[in-house]
Every structure is written in C-alpha cells, then in structure tokens.
Design a protein around this motif. Structure first.
Motif, PDB file in Angstrom:
ATOM      1  N   GLY A 104      -4.798   6.248   3.122  1.00 38.86           N
ATOM      2  CA  GLY A 104      -4.973   7.306   2.141  1.00 38.86           C
ATOM      3  C   GLY A 104      -5.554   6.922   0.807  1.00 38.86           C
ATOM      4  N   THR A 105      -4.836   6.135   0.010  1.00 39.09           N
ATOM      5  CA  THR A 105      -5.219   6.009  -1.394  1.00 39.09           C
ATOM      6  C   THR A 105      -5.699   4.614  -1.783  1.00 39.09           C
ATOM      7  OG1 THR A 105      -2.918   5.538  -1.974  1.00 39.09           O
ATOM      8  CG2 THR A 105      -3.634   7.829  -2.103  1.00 39.09           C
ATOM      9  N   THR A 106      -6.221   3.855  -0.856  1.00 36.77           N
ATOM     10  CA  THR A 106      -6.755   2.544  -1.228  1.00 36.77           C
ATOM     11  C   THR A 106      -7.986   2.741  -2.104  1.00 36.77           C
ATOM     12  OG1 THR A 106      -5.943   1.534   0.801  1.00 36.77           O
ATOM     13  CG2 THR A 106      -7.691   0.374  -0.364  1.00 36.77           C
ATOM     14  N   GLY A 154       1.525   6.775  -6.733  1.00 36.96           N
ATOM     15  CA  GLY A 154       0.227   7.227  -7.217  1.00 36.96           C
ATOM     16  C   GLY A 154      -0.524   6.184  -8.012  1.00 36.96           C
ATOM     17  N   ARG A 172       0.947   3.972  -2.944  1.00 37.27           N
ATOM     18  CA  ARG A 172       0.644   5.356  -2.582  1.00 37.27           C
ATOM     19  C   ARG A 172       1.772   6.292  -3.045  1.00 37.27           C
ATOM     20  NH1 ARG A 172      -0.782   4.201   2.100  1.00 37.27           N
ATOM     21  NH2 ARG A 172       1.140   4.546   3.253  1.00 37.27           N
ATOM     22  N   ALA A 209       0.832  -1.207   0.000  1.00 38.88           N
ATOM     23  CA  ALA A 209       0.000   0.000   0.000  1.00 38.88           C
ATOM     24  C   ALA A 209       0.867   1.257   0.000  1.00 38.88           C
ATOM     25  CB  ALA A 209      -0.926  -0.003   1.213  1.00 38.88           C
TER      26      ALA A 209
END
Length: 357
Positions: free
Chosen positions: A146-148, A125, A122, A118
């Motif tokens: 954050g970006t899951t 990006g 992240r 992850a």
C-alpha cells in the motif's frame, strides 16, 4: 566506522545523537527523525547489507537529520551507542521501539524486518522506505501492500527482477517511487598496497568456501588467506599454505585483509552485488568471480570470471595472474572500475529522495 562509547543503561526517551563534527555537507533547514529497523549492526555485525546501509545513513546524519537504528535481534551490545553520527539502539536496551516509530517522519527497513516495519509505518501513516538487496517475494509482497513511498534497489539487475515480479503479479501495487543506490564504497577507506595472498572472505558454502579449500589443496606452492565471515556456517580446514583468521571488522579490512591480498576470490553461488570485490578494486587487486548478475554488474570489465563449479577454470585464472604483466593489466582495470563506482552521485540522489518524503 567506529562507535562512540556506549551510553549507560537508561530508559525512554532515547537520547538524541551527540553534536556532529563539522562536515562538508550543508545542514538541512528541515531535519527529520528517521527510524531504521534492521536485525543487526556494525561494529558487531559486519555484513555487506548493513555496511551499505550505514554508508547511506551517514550523509543523512551529516545533513542534520536525527537517524536512529533500532535492532530486532539480540547481539553483543546492550546499551545505545553512536556510530558515524547514527544512534544504534540494541534490542537488549529494552527501549520502546513502538513509541519511537510513532514519532518518526520516515521509516526505513531491509531484509526480514520489511513486513513488520512496513505495516507499522502504514498504520501510523508514515512514509516507508524499503532497501532491496535481493528479490525475495515476501519482501516485495509487503512493499506492494500500500504505502511504500520509496524502494531503493542496490543494482540495475535487481530492479529488473523486481519489475518482472510486479509484471507477473498484477494485483500487487507498485511502489510510488524507486531509485538505484549501489552499495557505497569509499575507495580511500580501503586503498592500500596489495600483498601476496589469494584470499576469500566468508568461508560458508554459498560464498564458495568449499571451492576455496579445493584450490588451496591443488595449489600448495601458493599462499592463501581465509577470512571467516559474519554469517553462515564456516567451512574450516587446516592446510599448511593457508592462513585462517577470524572475522574482521570493516574498519580493519584494509590493513588486515587487503594489504595481504594479491588476488581476491569471489566464487559466490548467489551475490546481488559484491561489496568485498568493490573494496578490493580500490587497491587494484584483481578479482576472480563467479559471473552472477550482481558480481558481473559490480565488477564490470575489471572482473575475471570463472563458473563456480569449474575448478580448472579457477586454477587457470590464478595461474594466469602469476605473470606480472597480466596481473598489472588486471590491477589497472580494477583501479579504473573503482573510480567508476564513486558513490557520490548515488548518495546525493538518495539524500534528495529521503528529504522529499
């Protein structure tokens, strides 16, 4: 699930997967490079989470996506190999995982590799997908970082546990999207004529290995089959009414285990789903199980339930199945439940979700 021959030693770049055989799946016009990070893989490691994962990766490969599984632990394999159209890269190959992930369109991980995978996704990006097989807080803390882009739960009860965890931790960010994909079991891969044994697969304590040997000792007139598992300290005994066999690869389970089994035991203390039980249902094999949330959801009304620490309840359940009419009724329920668990819709939703990232 059989691997293609392993390739030679080789250095980066990783060779692309070989051309795939004709498939009923329509090829995508927008193929993605999908990088998967896990600790071990079939055919050398055949645990439920890994078998479920490859059942989910296969339709992505059939659609024309380039799917690569990079392993984080040393195992028997040294060189990259193909499995169901998926390229598996062992840690011992010494190929550059960091270079591969930089060029990924999607990153997928599960279990212990979620935090690191992850973070890498992240940092670059790249959309990250977490497969959740248990409610381990360390996994969900990293999913919440954050970006899951997508969390895939293996059951309704696990999704509910995750929702409760997020509700108790308001500072954690909920993933953008989640779906449920029950561990896919293709009934035709496991269906056979049941045998005459009372079987347990995986003899570690968490799976009920201790109870199994007590049952075999209390029921000396019945024949048992003990199958060593892919992980955990195995509890081994020597009883005259028990056939003890080594760990069995997934593609041999039908012929070497289910074709010998009349009743399957699942006295697991913890079980988020219960793939072995679902495999047995495909042959109409009654399953006696501890009613964990996962086993109760997986087996439904087809399950015969006994508390894991209640030896007499297990003995009574086994003895009740001696009656041919009782066994047949349980077998009919098992076959019906197997049909209800057809994975087609779950897999279609999974492929759609990945392609939308």
């Amino acid at each position: 699930m059989k691997p293609a021959a392993e390739t030679g030693g080789g250095t980066p770049p990783v060779p692309p997967p070989a051309p795939q055989p004709a498939s009923a799946a329509e090829k995508t016009t927008d193929p993605k490079r999908i990088i998967v990070r896990i600790h071990s893989a079939p055919p050398h490691h055949n645990a439920g989470g890994e078998l479920a994962l490859f059942s989910m990766l296969r339709p992505l490969a059939e659609r024309g996506h380039r799917v690569e599984v990079w392993l984080s632990r040393y195992g028997k394999a040294r060189d990259p190999y193909l499995l169901d159209g998926v390229l598996v890269v062992p840690l011992a190959s010494r190929l550059d995982f960091g270079a591969a992930i930089r060029h990924a369109d999607v990153v997928i991980s599960q279990y212990e590799n979620v935090p690191a995978a992850a973070a890498l996704a992240r940092g670059y990006g790249i959309p990250f997908v977490a497969l959740a097989h248990n409610p381990a807080p360390v996994i969900f803390k990293n999913i919440a970082a954050g970006t899951t882009a997508l969390v895939v739960y293996n059951s309704l009860h696990l999704q509910a546990e995750a929702d409760a965890m997020f509700a108790e931790r308001p500072k954690w960010t909920r993933p953008a999207r989640s779906i449920i994909v029950r561990p896919p079991v293709f009934a035709q891969d496991y269906a056979t004529t049941p045998g005459d044994r009372i079987t347990l697969v995986n003899l570690n304590e968490a799976k009920g290995g201790g109870l199994f040997w007590k049952l075999a000792a209390h029921l000396p007139d019945r024949r048992f089959l003990a199958v060593q598992g892919a992980y955990g300290q195995q509890i081994l005994r020597d009883l005259p009414n028990v056939d003890l066999i080594d760990h069995v690869a997934a593609d041999r389970m039908r012929d070497e285990v289910y074709a010998r089994t009349r009743v399957l035991l699942m006295p697991s203390h913890v079980e988020s789903w219960g793939r072995v039980g679902v495999e047995a249902l495909a042959s109409g094999i009654p399953v006696v199980a501890n009613p964990t949330p996962g086993l109760s959801e997986a087996l439904g009304d087809a399950g015969i339930y006994a508390e894991a620490n209640d030896l007499q309840a297990w003995i009574a359940s086994i003895e009740a199945l001696d009656d041919p009419a009782t066994w047949q009724a349980a077998s009919d329920r098992a076959l019906q439940r197997s049909k209800e668990l057809d994975p087609s819709e779950d897999l279609a939703a999974w492929v759609k979700a990945i392609e939308e990232l």
